[in-house]
Design a protein around this motif. Structure first.
Motif, short mmCIF file in Angstrom:
data_model
loop_
_atom_site.label_atom_id
_atom_site.label_comp_id
_atom_site.label_asym_id
_atom_site.label_seq_id
_atom_site.Cartn_x
_atom_site.Cartn_y
_atom_site.Cartn_z
N LYS A 105 -93.70 -57.22 -21.74
CA LYS A 105 -93.31 -58.50 -21.16
C LYS A 105 -91.79 -58.62 -21.25
N ALA A 106 -91.19 -59.16 -20.21
CA ALA A 106 -89.74 -59.36 -20.20
C ALA A 106 -89.39 -60.61 -21.00
N MET A 107 -88.39 -60.46 -21.88
CA MET A 107 -87.90 -61.56 -22.70
C MET A 107 -86.37 -61.53 -22.69
N THR A 108 -85.76 -62.71 -22.74
CA THR A 108 -84.31 -62.78 -22.77
C THR A 108 -83.86 -63.22 -24.15
N LEU A 109 -83.03 -62.36 -24.76
CA LEU A 109 -82.57 -62.55 -26.13
C LEU A 109 -81.06 -62.40 -26.15
N ASP A 110 -80.37 -63.41 -26.63
CA ASP A 110 -78.91 -63.36 -26.73
C ASP A 110 -78.28 -62.99 -25.39
N GLY A 111 -78.84 -63.52 -24.30
CA GLY A 111 -78.29 -63.29 -22.97
C GLY A 111 -78.72 -61.98 -22.33
N MET A 112 -79.50 -61.14 -23.03
CA MET A 112 -79.94 -59.85 -22.51
C MET A 112 -81.45 -59.87 -22.32
N THR A 113 -81.90 -59.39 -21.18
CA THR A 113 -83.34 -59.33 -20.92
C THR A 113 -83.86 -57.96 -21.31
N ILE A 114 -84.90 -57.94 -22.12
CA ILE A 114 -85.48 -56.69 -22.63
C ILE A 114 -86.98 -56.69 -22.37
N ASP A 132 -100.44 -66.24 -25.92
CA ASP A 132 -100.85 -66.11 -24.52
C ASP A 132 -99.79 -65.26 -23.81
N PRO A 133 -99.97 -63.93 -23.76
CA PRO A 133 -98.94 -63.06 -23.19
C PRO A 133 -98.60 -63.37 -21.74
N ASP A 134 -99.53 -63.98 -20.99
CA ASP A 134 -99.27 -64.28 -19.59
C ASP A 134 -98.93 -65.75 -19.37
N GLY A 135 -98.82 -66.51 -20.46
CA GLY A 135 -98.63 -67.94 -20.31
C GLY A 135 -97.20 -68.40 -20.28
N ALA A 136 -96.25 -67.51 -20.53
CA ALA A 136 -94.84 -67.88 -20.52
C ALA A 136 -94.08 -66.98 -19.57
N GLY A 137 -93.36 -67.61 -18.64
CA GLY A 137 -92.53 -66.83 -17.72
C GLY A 137 -93.35 -65.98 -16.78
N PHE A 179 -88.04 -66.60 -21.30
CA PHE A 179 -88.76 -65.65 -20.45
C PHE A 179 -88.33 -65.84 -19.00
N PRO A 180 -88.00 -64.74 -18.31
CA PRO A 180 -87.74 -64.87 -16.87
C PRO A 180 -88.95 -65.47 -16.16
N LEU A 181 -88.69 -66.34 -15.20
CA LEU A 181 -89.77 -67.02 -14.50
C LEU A 181 -90.44 -66.10 -13.48
N ARG A 182 -91.65 -66.47 -13.11
CA ARG A 182 -92.35 -65.74 -12.05
C ARG A 182 -91.49 -65.77 -10.79
N PRO A 183 -91.21 -64.60 -10.22
CA PRO A 183 -90.36 -64.59 -9.02
C PRO A 183 -91.03 -65.25 -7.83
N ARG A 184 -90.23 -65.90 -7.02
CA ARG A 184 -90.78 -66.62 -5.87
C ARG A 184 -91.33 -65.68 -4.81
N PHE A 185 -90.77 -64.46 -4.73
CA PHE A 185 -91.27 -63.57 -3.67
C PHE A 185 -92.71 -63.13 -3.92
N TYR A 186 -93.21 -63.29 -5.15
CA TYR A 186 -94.60 -62.95 -5.46
C TYR A 186 -95.60 -63.78 -4.66
N GLY A 208 -87.35 -56.50 -15.88
CA GLY A 208 -86.22 -57.16 -16.52
C GLY A 208 -86.00 -58.52 -15.90
N ARG A 209 -84.74 -58.78 -15.51
CA ARG A 209 -84.40 -60.09 -14.94
C ARG A 209 -84.09 -60.02 -13.45
N ASP A 210 -83.51 -58.89 -12.98
CA ASP A 210 -83.03 -58.87 -11.61
C ASP A 210 -83.23 -57.52 -10.93
N VAL A 211 -84.24 -56.77 -11.36
CA VAL A 211 -84.49 -55.44 -10.83
C VAL A 211 -85.83 -55.42 -10.08
N LEU A 212 -85.80 -54.96 -8.86
CA LEU A 212 -87.02 -54.78 -8.08
C LEU A 212 -87.48 -53.33 -8.27
#
Length: 378
Positions: free
Chosen positions: A51-60, A32-37, A98-105, A123-127
């Motif tokens: 899809k953004a994923m966090t691996l070893d502390g890095m979001t890709i 489910d590509p839209d079911g996580a994060g 997976f980074p969570l859905r941002p609250r500003f959405y 990513g994780r923190d880029v608008l």
């Protein structure tokens, strides 16, 4: 009796840069590509079908909606211990989140437009936003960039054609306050006119800067007059992206016939004019590996860019559904490693670092393993 779960299969470690390279080349299968994060991205400008994923502390950013991803040897599965893991042919390789859905959405602008139609989280923190979701070349098969999907999200109703400075300022302020966004990317489809969209980016940047303290990268084609670099910088732009995409005239003419009318020589002269304005390493270019340029051609161009103080952000080409190149294969991991590993050494030798870029794609680094090789995490 207390119920127990079997012990999860042990993880077989794979070097982080190597695993990132393979994931971005092959993509990954998700039940489910839209079911996580946060929701995955389909169509539009920027890293689409990812899809953004966090691996070893890095979001890709990893392809999940492409045809190759459906056949990928990699999949995401939840283990018996509850951890989410990346598997290759059933063998666990690493844990992933997976980074969570941002609250500003969840908010709507003063004029009634959902925030997520104005700008999205990369990513994780880029608008990120495409200020003009239309391009003068997009409707013409003879001119359009064959990999571009800028019109898809507009046609699907997932965005609007023109984001006003007021809307961008409102959304950017909320993204910083609610989701700790640290920098912003403003790109644009190329409008008619000699400034290539610089005037639109200038007014949008000024509005955001007046509302919130946020580092901004603007992205455009080289304008006809270099004075626009100073104007955008004075409006508040911290860094600049002018994207070559392909590095040889032959590939550029075949893949992006309209954009290729702006020759490489003009890009190089524009870089030379822009670097003194924005600073060494604050001007970058996006290069798509896998469109037909050889390893040698890519590295030779990167050498020329580094001499000029330009950061060459090399990423694997990802075929996007619904574009003329949807069936074009992405580059093999071995090819990407053969480019990124020596390029990382070249970047370090030139005194440029992704972490020193104030804002933009190179700083984020989520679409390429380059910064991982750069840090020596091979």
């Amino acid at each position: 009796m207390k119920q127990t779960h079997p012990t999860a299969a042990p993880i077989t470690p794979l070097p982080t840069a190597e695993l990132m390279t393979e994931l971005q080349s092959f993509g990954v299968r998700l039940a489910d590509p839209d079911g996580a994060g946060a929701q995955s991205r389909r169509g539009g400008a920027g890293p689409s079908d990812h899809k953004a994923m966090t691996l070893d502390g890095m979001t890709i950013m990893v392809p999940v909606h492409t045809a190759p991803a459906a056949q990928s040897p990699y999949e995401i599965a939840r283990g018996s211990n509850g951890a989410t893991r990346i598997l290759r042919d059933g063998l666990p390789l690493a844990e992933v989140s997976f980074p969570l859905r941002p609250r500003f959405y969840d908010r709507v602008t003063a004029d009634g437009v959902p925030y997520w139609k104005i700008a999205t989280l990369h990513g994780r923190d880029v608008l990120a936003t495409t200020v003009l979701q239309e391009c003068v070349r997009y409707q013409s098969r003879a001119k359009t960039c064959q990999f571009c999907a800028i019109g898809q999200s507009l046609e699907a109703g997932r965005t609007i054609a023109r984001k006003t400075p007021e809307q961008l300022a409102e959304v950017a302020k909320a993204a910083v306050e609610l989701d700790a966004v640290t920098h912003m990317v403003m790109t644009t489809g190329t409008p008619p006119g000699k400034d290539r969209g610089c005037s639109v980016l200038m007014e949008s940047t000024a509005a955001v800067k007046a509302a919130v303290d946020l580092a901004i990268q603007v992205q455009c084609e080289p304008p006809d007059d270099d004075i626009w670099f100073k104007r955008m910088h004075e409006a508040g732009a911290d860094s600049l992206g002018m994207h070559l995409e392909a590095v040889t005239p032959e590939v550029r003419a075949r893949i992006m016939p309209g954009k290729a009318q702006v020759p490489i020589a003009r890009y190089l002269s524009a870089f030379e004019a822009a670097v003194p304005v924005f600073g060494k390493g604050q001007v970058s270019t996006y290069i798509l590996a896998g469109l037909g340029d050889t390893r040698e051609a890519i590295l030779a161009m990167c050498e020329e860019l580094l001499k000029r103080g330009v950061y060459p952000f090399v990423v694997p080409f990802v075929p996007i559904s619904g574009t003329p190149l949807e069936g074009h294969p992405g580059p093999q991991p071995a090819f990407m490693k053969s480019v990124l590993q020596p390029l990382a050494a070249m970047v370090r030798a030139a005194g440029l670092r992704a972490t020193d870029i104030k804002a933009g794609c190179g700083k984020c680094g989520a679409c390429s393993a380059l910064s991982t090789y750069e840090r020596g995490i091979a």
